[in-house]
Design an enzyme around this catalytic site. Structure first.
Site, mmCIF file in Angstrom:
data_model
loop_
_atom_site.group_PDB
_atom_site.id
_atom_site.type_symbol
_atom_site.label_atom_id
_atom_site.label_comp_id
_atom_site.label_asym_id
_atom_site.label_seq_id
_atom_site.Cartn_x
_atom_site.Cartn_y
_atom_site.Cartn_z
ATOM 1 N NE ARG A 60 -8.095 -99.510 44.618
ATOM 2 C CZ ARG A 60 -7.055 -99.302 45.435
ATOM 3 N NH1 ARG A 60 -6.685 -98.067 45.733
ATOM 4 N NH2 ARG A 60 -6.397 -100.317 45.931
ATOM 5 C CG HIS A 64 -10.977 -100.874 48.290
ATOM 6 N ND1 HIS A 64 -9.679 -100.847 48.733
ATOM 7 C CD2 HIS A 64 -10.951 -101.451 47.065
ATOM 8 C CE1 HIS A 64 -8.882 -101.388 47.809
ATOM 9 N NE2 HIS A 64 -9.633 -101.755 46.779
ATOM 10 C CG ASN A 88 -8.614 -99.883 52.322
ATOM 11 O OD1 ASN A 88 -8.864 -100.151 51.136
ATOM 12 N ND2 ASN A 88 -9.355 -100.322 53.326
ATOM 13 C CG HIS A 187 -8.531 -102.171 37.198
ATOM 14 N ND1 HIS A 187 -7.884 -103.315 37.606
ATOM 15 C CD2 HIS A 187 -9.004 -101.599 38.342
ATOM 16 C CE1 HIS A 187 -7.961 -103.432 38.925
ATOM 17 N NE2 HIS A 187 -8.653 -102.416 39.390
HETATM 18 C C1 HEM Z 1 -10.618 -107.839 40.522
HETATM 19 C C2 HEM Z 1 -9.819 -107.575 41.544
HETATM 20 C C3 HEM Z 1 -9.164 -106.246 41.747
HETATM 21 C C4 HEM Z 1 -7.869 -106.055 42.087
HETATM 22 C C5 HEM Z 1 -6.820 -107.135 42.352
HETATM 23 C C6 HEM Z 1 -7.647 -104.635 42.129
HETATM 24 C C7 HEM Z 1 -6.440 -104.038 42.482
HETATM 25 C C8 HEM Z 1 -6.166 -102.681 42.342
HETATM 26 C C9 HEM Z 1 -4.894 -102.068 42.644
HETATM 27 C C10 HEM Z 1 -3.664 -102.792 43.197
HETATM 28 C C11 HEM Z 1 -4.991 -100.752 42.331
HETATM 29 C C12 HEM Z 1 -3.887 -99.687 42.446
HETATM 30 C C13 HEM Z 1 -3.781 -99.220 43.883
HETATM 31 C C14 HEM Z 1 -2.597 -98.354 44.171
HETATM 32 O O1 HEM Z 1 -1.763 -98.112 43.308
HETATM 33 O O2 HEM Z 1 -2.503 -97.875 45.311
HETATM 34 C C15 HEM Z 1 -6.319 -100.525 41.839
HETATM 35 C C16 HEM Z 1 -6.810 -99.328 41.397
HETATM 36 C C17 HEM Z 1 -8.120 -99.130 41.016
HETATM 37 N N1 HEM Z 1 -9.146 -100.045 41.095
HETATM 38 FE FE1 HEM Z 1 -8.962 -102.016 41.407
HETATM 39 N N2 HEM Z 1 -8.797 -103.988 41.819
HETATM 40 C C18 HEM Z 1 -9.760 -104.939 41.584
HETATM 41 C C19 HEM Z 1 -11.098 -104.699 41.306
HETATM 42 C C20 HEM Z 1 -11.648 -103.451 41.193
HETATM 43 C C21 HEM Z 1 -13.064 -103.176 41.149
HETATM 44 C C22 HEM Z 1 -14.152 -104.227 41.287
HETATM 45 C C23 HEM Z 1 -13.199 -101.831 40.987
HETATM 46 C C24 HEM Z 1 -14.453 -101.009 40.904
HETATM 47 C C25 HEM Z 1 -15.607 -101.462 40.468
HETATM 48 C C26 HEM Z 1 -11.860 -101.272 40.922
HETATM 49 C C27 HEM Z 1 -11.561 -99.963 40.689
HETATM 50 C C28 HEM Z 1 -10.290 -99.436 40.675
HETATM 51 C C29 HEM Z 1 -9.988 -98.084 40.245
HETATM 52 C C30 HEM Z 1 -10.977 -97.118 39.625
HETATM 53 C C31 HEM Z 1 -8.630 -97.878 40.488
HETATM 54 C C32 HEM Z 1 -7.826 -96.571 40.256
HETATM 55 C C33 HEM Z 1 -7.996 -95.701 41.500
HETATM 56 C C34 HEM Z 1 -7.303 -94.355 41.448
HETATM 57 O O3 HEM Z 1 -6.742 -93.974 40.433
HETATM 58 O O4 HEM Z 1 -7.336 -93.674 42.501
HETATM 59 N N3 HEM Z 1 -10.959 -102.275 41.094
HETATM 60 N N4 HEM Z 1 -7.022 -101.722 41.872
#
Ligand code: HEM
Ligand code: NAG
Length: 311
Positions: A60, A64, A88, A187
């Site tokens: 992630r 970002h 962030n 995700h």
């Molecule tokens: C399509 C639009 C996307 C939205 C709206 C989105 C939104 C989010 C949100 C809200 C979270 C949780 C953050 C938190 O609880 O603080 C999250 C976690 C995550 N996102 Fe996304 N995301 C998107 C696309 C992506 C992309 C493109 C990737 C990587 C290629 C990604 C990888 C991840 C990962 C791996 C997590 C878990 C991180 C952790 O456990 O530390 N996301 N995302």
């Protein structure tokens, strides 16, 4: 002085476009830092042994970074407000792992490897160490001297986004709807805070009722904002295609996740990825390489310390 000839104009144009799109290369550090990949891999292995979620967090972090001024490690700068921007703050994790990798890389090859490239390699290794595909990462990015809170707020998609908004935010970065749907498969790993999915589990109608009830158990209507839930309910530490099978039964955690399978343009692709892990993996890799190219050729430096601009 004579007017420039057609040839001179074409040459000037091609030089300009070269400057704007310098080619990354998988061999970029082959002679200047031959052990780079092993150093990153070792540190990522250790970080994930300590905490499997770290693989997700670094994947992630790369996303970002790339969506704000390109993949230039702007997110790592302590100054400039990008780290504390809405998408962030209290959310992106893994900065200490990058510090450790950078320290080890500097010991082996001082002043040579950009922080932006370290982030790209860490994201690849995080994916692969949790059971996902591997690929050769094009390298040669440079580190920015600035960060941007406002671009972080404008460019990063919120979990409330509609399909149209998702397609347009990715489109602005040169990524297609297909790239967006493949990258969202990230995700399949990691965790999210209650505050990011509360609206969906209490308000959305395109949600599986027993799934909503399950998530409500640890995410109350008020309070518990930081309580965590896995985004893939069965295998949150395994990079597989379960994200898409979950969408088929309306068990996407975010509103934005379920938008990919809600009667719109991405439904067919979601079905395809849910039935073909190899199709998902190969599209994911292609989209990761494409995302990793955002801002390639930007001017910049090789930061000594990923958190601060060189003095
Ligand atoms: C399509 C639009 C996307 C939205 C709206 C989105 C939104 C989010 C949100 C809200 C979270 C949780 C953050 C938190 O609880 O603080 C999250 C976690 C995550 N996102 Fe996304 N995301 C998107 C696309 C992506 C992309 C493109 C990737 C990587 C290629 C990604 C990888 C991840 C990962 C791996 C997590 C878990 C991180 C952790 O456990 O530390 N996301 N995302
Ligand atoms: C809701 O989720 C359960 C598993 O949690 C599943 O068995 C069921 O088929 C889902 N319902 C719908 C309508 O998709």
């Amino acid at each position: 002085m004579a007017a420039p000839t057609l040839m001179q104009c074409l040459l000037a144009i091609s030089l300009l476009s070269f400057a704007a799109h310098a080619q990354l290369s998988t061999m970029f550090y082959a002679s200047s830092c031959p052990n780079l990949q092993g150093i990153v891999r070792a540190a990522m292995t250790q970080a994930i042994n300590n905490e499997p979620r770290m693989g997700a967090s670094l994947l992630r972090l790369f996303f970002h970074d790339c969506f704000v001024q390109g993949c230039d490690a702007s997110i790592l700068l302590d100054a400039g407000g990008e780290k504390s921007a809405g998408p962030n703050a209290n959310s992106v994790r893994g900065y200490e792992v990058i510090d450790t990798i950078k320290k080890n890389v500097e010991a082996a090859c001082p002043g040579v490897v950009s922080c932006a490239d370290i982030v790209a390699l860490a994201a690849r290794d995080g994916t692969n160490l949790l059971g996902g595909p591997t690929w050769n990462v094009p390298l040669g990015r440079r580190d920015s001297t600035t960060a941007s809170a406002s671009l972080a707020n404008q460019n990063l998609p919120p979990p409330t986004a509609s399909l149209g908004t998702l397609i347009s935010l990715f489109g602005r970065q040169g990524l297609s709807a297909r790239d967006m749907t493949a990258l969202s498969g990230a995700h399949t790993i990691g965790q999210a805070r209650c505050t990011t999915f509360r609206g969906r589990i209490y308000g959305d109608t395109d949600i599986n009722a027993s799934f909503a009830a399950l998530r409500q158990q640890t995410c109350p209507r008020s309070g518990g904002d930081g309580n965590l839930a896995p985004m893939d309910l069965q295998t949150p530490a395994r990079f597989d295609n379960a994200y898409y099978t979950n969408l088929l039964s309306q068990r996407g955690l975010f509103h934005s996740d379920q938008e990919l399978f809600n009667g719109g343009s991405q439904d067919a692709l979601v079905r395809q990825y849910s039935s073909s892990p190899s199709q998902f993996n190969s599209d994911f890799v292609a989209a990761m390489i494409k995302m990793g190219n955002i801002g390639a050729g930007n001017a910049g430096q090789i930061r000594r310390n990923c958190r601060v601009v060189n003095s």
